[in-house]
Design a protein around this motif. Sequence first.
Motif, PDB file in Angstrom:
ATOM      1  N   ARG A 194      48.725  24.912  40.539  1.00 46.06           N
ATOM      2  CA  ARG A 194      47.755  25.852  41.086  1.00 46.06           C
ATOM      3  C   ARG A 194      48.400  27.184  41.429  1.00 46.06           C
ATOM      4  O   ARG A 194      49.575  27.260  41.763  1.00 46.06           O
ATOM      5  CB  ARG A 194      47.133  25.273  42.364  1.00 46.06           C
ATOM      6  CG  ARG A 194      46.297  24.041  42.177  1.00 46.06           C
ATOM      7  CD  ARG A 194      45.929  23.422  43.508  1.00 46.06           C
ATOM      8  NE  ARG A 194      44.913  22.397  43.395  1.00 46.06           N
ATOM      9  CZ  ARG A 194      44.707  21.451  44.295  1.00 46.06           C
ATOM     10  NH1 ARG A 194      45.447  21.413  45.386  1.00 46.06           N
ATOM     11  NH2 ARG A 194      43.755  20.551  44.129  1.00 46.06           N
ATOM     12  N   GLY A 195      47.586  28.228  41.398  1.00 45.36           N
ATOM     13  CA  GLY A 195      48.002  29.526  41.905  1.00 45.36           C
ATOM     14  C   GLY A 195      49.291  30.032  41.300  1.00 45.36           C
ATOM     15  O   GLY A 195      49.456  30.122  40.075  1.00 45.36           O
ATOM     16  N   ASN A 212      37.714  26.188  37.468  1.00 47.77           N
ATOM     17  CA  ASN A 212      38.713  27.170  37.900  1.00 47.77           C
ATOM     18  C   ASN A 212      39.905  27.125  36.965  1.00 47.77           C
ATOM     19  O   ASN A 212      39.935  26.339  36.005  1.00 47.77           O
ATOM     20  CB  ASN A 212      39.130  26.951  39.364  1.00 47.77           C
ATOM     21  CG  ASN A 212      39.826  25.627  39.589  1.00 47.77           C
ATOM     22  OD1 ASN A 212      40.524  25.110  38.716  1.00 47.77           O
ATOM     23  ND2 ASN A 212      39.661  25.062  40.767  1.00 47.77           N
ATOM     24  N   ASP A 215      43.029  26.353  37.723  1.00 47.65           N
ATOM     25  CA  ASP A 215      44.054  25.374  38.045  1.00 47.65           C
ATOM     26  C   ASP A 215      44.093  24.282  36.984  1.00 47.65           C
ATOM     27  O   ASP A 215      43.086  24.003  36.314  1.00 47.65           O
ATOM     28  CB  ASP A 215      43.792  24.748  39.413  1.00 47.65           C
ATOM     29  CG  ASP A 215      43.830  25.776  40.531  1.00 47.65           C
ATOM     30  OD1 ASP A 215      44.414  26.863  40.316  1.00 47.65           O
ATOM     31  OD2 ASP A 215      43.278  25.502  41.615  1.00 47.65           O
ATOM     32  N   GLU A 237      38.257  24.607  50.719  1.00 44.60           N
ATOM     33  CA  GLU A 237      38.582  25.330  49.489  1.00 44.60           C
ATOM     34  C   GLU A 237      39.244  26.672  49.794  1.00 44.60           C
ATOM     35  O   GLU A 237      40.182  27.078  49.100  1.00 44.60           O
ATOM     36  CB  GLU A 237      37.309  25.536  48.663  1.00 44.60           C
ATOM     37  CG  GLU A 237      37.557  26.074  47.268  1.00 44.60           C
ATOM     38  CD  GLU A 237      36.309  26.078  46.419  1.00 44.60           C
ATOM     39  OE1 GLU A 237      36.222  26.923  45.516  1.00 44.60           O
ATOM     40  OE2 GLU A 237      35.409  25.243  46.659  1.00 44.60           O
ATOM     41  N   GLU A 264      42.922  27.989  48.441  1.00 39.17           N
ATOM     42  CA  GLU A 264      43.078  29.265  47.736  1.00 39.17           C
ATOM     43  C   GLU A 264      44.145  30.131  48.401  1.00 39.17           C
ATOM     44  O   GLU A 264      44.969  30.748  47.719  1.00 39.17           O
ATOM     45  CB  GLU A 264      41.738  30.013  47.727  1.00 39.17           C
ATOM     46  CG  GLU A 264      40.715  29.436  46.782  1.00 39.17           C
ATOM     47  CD  GLU A 264      41.129  29.567  45.329  1.00 39.17           C
ATOM     48  OE1 GLU A 264      41.645  30.635  44.941  1.00 39.17           O
ATOM     49  OE2 GLU A 264      40.967  28.582  44.586  1.00 39.17           O
ATOM     50  N   ARG A 265      44.126  30.173  49.720  1.00 37.22           N
ATOM     51  CA  ARG A 265      45.106  30.975  50.438  1.00 37.22           C
ATOM     52  C   ARG A 265      46.517  30.414  50.259  1.00 37.22           C
ATOM     53  O   ARG A 265      47.461  31.157  49.966  1.00 37.22           O
ATOM     54  CB  ARG A 265      44.733  31.025  51.917  1.00 37.22           C
ATOM     55  CG  ARG A 265      45.710  31.864  52.763  1.00 37.22           C
ATOM     56  CD  ARG A 265      45.154  32.079  54.170  1.00 37.22           C
ATOM     57  NE  ARG A 265      44.985  30.807  54.888  1.00 37.22           N
ATOM     58  CZ  ARG A 265      43.830  30.242  55.147  1.00 37.22           C
ATOM     59  NH1 ARG A 265      42.698  30.798  54.718  1.00 37.22           N
ATOM     60  NH2 ARG A 265      43.765  29.110  55.828  1.00 37.22           N
ATOM     61  N   ASN A 318      48.445  30.708  46.688  1.00 39.35           N
ATOM     62  CA  ASN A 318      48.833  32.048  46.248  1.00 39.35           C
ATOM     63  C   ASN A 318      49.687  32.786  47.275  1.00 39.35           C
ATOM     64  O   ASN A 318      49.884  34.001  47.154  1.00 39.35           O
ATOM     65  CB  ASN A 318      47.581  32.878  45.959  1.00 39.35           C
ATOM     66  CG  ASN A 318      46.809  32.366  44.756  1.00 39.35           C
ATOM     67  OD1 ASN A 318      47.343  32.297  43.649  1.00 39.35           O
ATOM     68  ND2 ASN A 318      45.557  31.973  44.975  1.00 39.35           N
TER      69      ASN A 318
END
Length: 369
Positions: free
Chosen positions: A46-47, A97, A99, A355, A359-360, A363
């Motif tokens: 992810r991210g 998304n 990911d 969620e 997300e935070r 990244n």
Amino acid sequence: MKTVLISGAGVAGTALARLLHRDGVAVTVVEHAPGLRPGGQAVDIRGVALDVTERMGLLDQVRAHRTQMRGMSVLDGDGREIDRSTETTFSSGRLANDDIELLREDLVRFLHEQAGADVEFVFGDRISALDQDEDGVRVAFEHGRPRSFDLVVGADGLHSAVRRLSFGPEEQFTRHLGMHLAIFSAENFLALDDWQLWLRDGEAGYGIYPVRDNTQLRITFGFAAEPLPAGHRHAEQHKQFVADRMATLRWETPRLLKALREADDFYFDAMTQVHMDRWSNGRTVLLGDAGYCASPLSGQGTSLALVGAYVLADALRRTGAHHRAAFACYEKRMRPFVELNQALATENPGGPAAEASVERAKNAIALDD
């Protein structure tokens, strides 16, 4: 720095081996298992971790092998559907998304293949002693002859031998989260078609999803319990411990327990985090779960391993391999990222993190700082 020994041929260790080899370092990887470990759950990239796989030239390959779930059903204790979603799954989050969810064994295989023949992999052995001074680290092995290296990296997981030898007993650094997970494979006797099932009754439950073009299942058992006493590491003991706690569940539990007893890729552990004041000691440094395990409950262990490997390799390259400066840079950059991702596992006990929190956290680091 000319030679580095990495303990552990999982995601963190194989990724770092490839990155250091690219920078001209002679790398040896020692792994206790007789080969790359099979099985395991589907893992998420992810991210920022996606940026790492792209920089390593792996993004297209991992994307081509991502899971293809259409959605999931949530079941009550008798197997009756009480909720369903075609937008999200508990294993990977929102389906629409960027990911990537793929099998852990596939990701490790890709990293191993990319590391190339010039990286030395020693399977079926492990580090038994470390003796370091200003010039290097003298390493003893259970089976192989002693050797010396400029640096040693512990990428050997939650129960890291390198951490124990360099920092002290495991119990100083681990924090039990109150849950246990068991993961294993079976034939797709439920005929699932790119669809996940999740059942929970009280403090125990399981998740089931198909893999390998719906020919196999990955089964995850989860339950609340205190950690097993130290020394209980035998697979058959673990299988019995799991079976005893899952036996009260209904629906397909008898068939699932039969598959558990027959599984040859069984994994089991307490859900535990590792919290340390420092990740390095002299010429030894920890990477991934060995230094900052977030637990599978965070969904970010693989991303932490990939990003950690990239940041550590980058720090060594930027500092001209001066290990003290490199390790300090690695810790400074990684700690805020680690803390946010570890928090995902405890934000919503018994359920997924919000969620927005994911997300935070995914990244929360820049690769080019």
